[in-house]
Design an enzyme around this catalytic site. Structure first.
Site: not given
Ligand code: 9J3
Ligand code: ZN
Length: 316
Positions: A185, A231, A263
């Site tokens: 992510s 995702d 995700h």
């Molecule tokens: O590291 C992640 O899971 C990024 C996804 C996220 O929560 O972005 C929103 C700001």
């Protein structure tokens, strides 16, 4: 699968022929010669076995791979681990180093892996022993704060690699010229940031990566972008796909879209992620062309692969 058949075939010439006379001996001799010729062609033309080509690549580690060996829960190396306290380092939040226990095979390439937003090391821990057992030193890290953004995570991955190669207790086990980065992510977004700022990195693999920056034409590191079809946090249409497409066409690059995935699929053991990550790290960190068979021809859609794009690895 062809590997298994092939390896089994090699048992035959090692059986000692019983003494024979006349025509039987001639037939046996030509049979042995024929088998030897078949084996020589099979060994060199189709499967790059370690014995035949080890001298050409000093970075190869472990036995010749097969589909089952890269899908397995563990590779051929026993793994040890050591914790790194956040209090003992600067520039990142500490973590856990997984490494092959043996020092008998020389040095190994190394990979630092960042978790995503609000997450800790534990969310990517499964990759530690999974990748290390294939012959890598793997550093799963915590970030300075769990809310750090991708650019910060990119800097922290590089700080972790610097710690790993310069100050860690396993530094003598690592080949400092063979390093890679991975992350989930925002850690995947950080993976792209790290590769962009340090082109000497040999491999990068963002896992359901998230980044506001969609253009990565500056990257010179072979990159495998892994996205998930389901995702909704970092949708592939606005993250992994533009990341992949923006990488230079001349770069070794691939896009793997997981089928029936979310995700958070990279947060638990996943054979498809492991299989193609191992192949990518082996091919580009170790220059190990024995793994090219898993990357080229391009994998086809399946129960686990929604889509795969890429250019077959350029010659070494
Ligand atoms: O590291 C992640 O899971 C990024 C996804 C996220 O929560 O972005 C929103 C700001
Ligand atoms: Zn950009």
């Amino acid at each position: 699968m062809a590997d298994h058949t092939h390896r089994a075939d090699r048992a035959h010439p090692t059986t000692t022929p019983r003494p024979q006379t006349g025509r039987a001996r001639v037939r046996l001799r030509s049979l042995v010669a024929g088998l030897a010729a078949v084996l020589a062609v099979g060994t060199c033309a189709t499967v790059s076995t370690s014995s035949a080509h080890a001298a050409a690549n000093p970075y190869e580690r472990g036995p010749a791979p097969s589909t089952s060996s890269i899908e397995a829960a563990r590779g051929s190396y026993a793994v040890s681990q050591t914790g790194v306290s956040s209090l003992s380092v600067t520039g990142f939040g500490g973590g856990t180093i997984y490494y092959p226990t043996s020092t008998g095979d020389g040095t190994f390439g190394a990979v630092a892996i960042s978790p995503g937003y609000t997450a800790t090391e534990s969310s990517i821990a499964w990759l530690g022993p999974r990748l290390a057992s294939q012959g890598f030193v793997v550093f799963t890290i915590d970030t300075l704060t769990t809310l750090d953004q991708p650019d910060s995570r990119g800097r922290q991955l590089l700080a972790a690699l610097d710690y790993l190669t310069q100050r860690s207790t396993v530094r003598s086990r690592i080949d400092t010229s063979r390093l890679g980065v991975m992350g989930h992510s925002m850690g995947g977004g950080g993976t792209l940031e790290a590769a962009k700022s340090r082109p000497s990195l040999q491999a990068a693999i963002p896992l359901t990566g998230w980044n506001l920056d969609k253009t990565w034409s500056e990257i010179r590191t072979p990159t495998l972008v892994i996205g998930a079809d389901g995702d909704t946090i970092a949708p592939v249409a606005s993250h992994s796909e533009p990341f992949y497409e923006s990488l230079p066409g001349t770069l070794d690059k691939a896009y793997l879209e997981l089928n029936g995935a979310t995700h958070f699929t990279p947060n638990t053991s996943n054979t498809t992620i492991a299989k193609y990550s191992i192949a990518w790290l082996k091919r580009f960190i170790d220059d190990d062309t024995r793994y090219e068979q898993f990357l080229c021809p391009l994998p086809r859609p399946s129960l686990t692969i929604e889509e795969y794009r890429g250019n077959c690895p350029h010659s070494s």
